[in-house]
Design an enzyme around this catalytic site. Structure first.
Site, mmCIF file in Angstrom:
data_model
loop_
_atom_site.group_PDB
_atom_site.id
_atom_site.type_symbol
_atom_site.label_atom_id
_atom_site.label_comp_id
_atom_site.label_asym_id
_atom_site.label_seq_id
_atom_site.Cartn_x
_atom_site.Cartn_y
_atom_site.Cartn_z
ATOM 1 N NE ARG A 24 11.211 36.583 93.137
ATOM 2 C CZ ARG A 24 11.882 37.463 93.880
ATOM 3 N NH1 ARG A 24 11.869 37.340 95.199
ATOM 4 N NH2 ARG A 24 12.549 38.458 93.325
ATOM 5 C CB SER A 42 11.235 37.250 86.296
ATOM 6 O OG SER A 42 11.608 38.614 86.264
ATOM 7 C CD GLU A 57 9.822 34.371 89.704
ATOM 8 O OE1 GLU A 57 9.096 35.317 90.029
ATOM 9 O OE2 GLU A 57 11.039 34.486 89.501
#
Length: 373
Positions: free
Chosen positions: A180, A258, A356
């Site tokens: 990520r 998410s 995130e």
């Protein structure tokens, strides 16, 4: 909404004090007003805008690049000029019996791209179905799901380096991808991605369907079609079905997907946790590390459906934070719920969760402290 199309050099009045409402341009539906928005539909427009921006010292404000708004937490007032890359188009650049190279413009909807490639018999992106956002934002987070990451298929990124006002073609290595993570994420508001190149394969028997429930659901789709083994289309449909069951539609219940990354911990720490919590969900990683399912940690901490008004975790997927006061709730509401969840999980498991989505400060800079306003 103030929206300037840069088909010619931007006139000063398009960068006026008229505010642009971005409340409907972020999937978390956080209230946000920006100084101005510039919509870019081709690369020439960006060159022209930057030439004007460099000269217009009177109206110059910080630049902030906003794609589909699916992975950002915007402030109530954004004191910046918002650049929105909306270039469209998909083209084949090379093809053999085994693979096809395609170039995709930044403004193409990501999920629509996945569906299109599978329909064309170009495979590799099917596990990334139903991830919200636009193609240009995908490399920033190195999006991933069900055992596949964007970097697995990405060949290059064409991006504009805002500080030097120059175009660059970056290879996958140049992008410095991580979990990520990428150079674009670590250098926010430095790059504006205009197009992305992918190499996809044409082998319909090559699928990755062993992750979670995907194999069972994909096999069901294959059986319905009279096949003994799943094909990429079966995997894509399986993932769409699973995600729709677990994840809320941002149009119905605002969210940014998410919210927490799956933490990666040493194997010995995971083994200790496993002795106390045998059902803990983890996946082996290189270098004697284990990736732990953040959703499981949140749920076991008693926070499924919990949070602080009006931000709560989703009843079907604790990894997702949802906004129950769309266009009214602010980033500070998210910060309060985030801190509560992180602190509660840490108290129970001694594992620190990380956010995130990108935290945007009032001047368009990117913050990493949830208490920054």
């Amino acid at each position: 909404m103030t929206s300037a199309l840069c088909s010619k050099p931007i006139a000063p009045h398009t960068l006026s004090d008229d505010l642009a409402d971005l409340s409907y341009s972020n999937t978390m539906a956080l209230a946000c007003m920006a100084d101005s928005v510039v919509t870019l539909t081709d690369e020439v427009q960006l060159d022209e805008f930057m030439a004007y921006y460099e000269q217009d010292t009177q109206h110059r404000k910080p630049l902030f690049v906003l794609s589909g708004g699916s992975n950002v937490l915007l402030p109530a007032k954004l004191n910046a000029i918002v650049l929105r890359p909306q270039m469209r188009g998909i083209q084949v650049t090379a093809q053999t019996d085994f693979h096809v190279d395609i170039e995709v413009m930044a403004g193409e909807n990501w999920h629509d791209l996945v569906v299109h490639t599978v329909a064309q018999g170009w495979y590799g992106l099917e596990n990334l179905a139903l991830i919200p956002g636009l193609t240009g934002a995908a490399p920033i987070q190195n999006i991933g799901a069900y055992g596949v990451q964007l970097e697995d298929c990405l060949q290059y990124v064409r991006a504009y380096h805002l500080p030097s006002q120059t175009w660059h073609d970056l290879t996958a290595v140049d992008c410095e991808f991580g979990y990520r993570d990428s150079i674009f994420k670590r250098q926010p508001n430095t790059w504006l991605i205009s197009r992305v190149g992918f190499r996809l394969h044409t082998d319909a028997t090559k699928v990755l369907a062993s992750y979670g429930d995907v194999q069972t659901v994909a096999q069901s789709y294959a059986t319905q079609q009279g096949r003994t083994k799943p094909m990429p289309a079966d995997v894509m449909h399986a993932i769409i079905e699973i995600r729709q069951q677990k994840l809320p539609d941002p149009k119905q219940l605002p969210n940014c997907g998410s919210f927490f990354q799956n933490p990666i911990v040493p194997q010995d720490q995971f083994a200790t946790l496993q002795s106390s919590y045998p059902a803990i969900v983890g996946y082996p990683m290189p270098d004697a590390m284990t990736k732990v399912a953040a959703g499981w940690l949140i749920e076991q901490a008693g926070l499924k459906g919990g949070g602080i008004e009006p931000i709560f975790t989703h009843q079907q997927q604790a990894l997702v934070l949802t906004n129950h006061a769309p266009y009214i709730a602010t980033k500070q509401d998210v910060a309060a719920a985030q801190k509560y969840i992180i602190d509660t999980v840490y108290k129970k498991f001694a594992i620190q969760l990380s956010r995130e989505p990108v935290w945007v400060n009032a001047d368009g800079s990117i913050g990493y402290d949830e208490h920054v306003v």
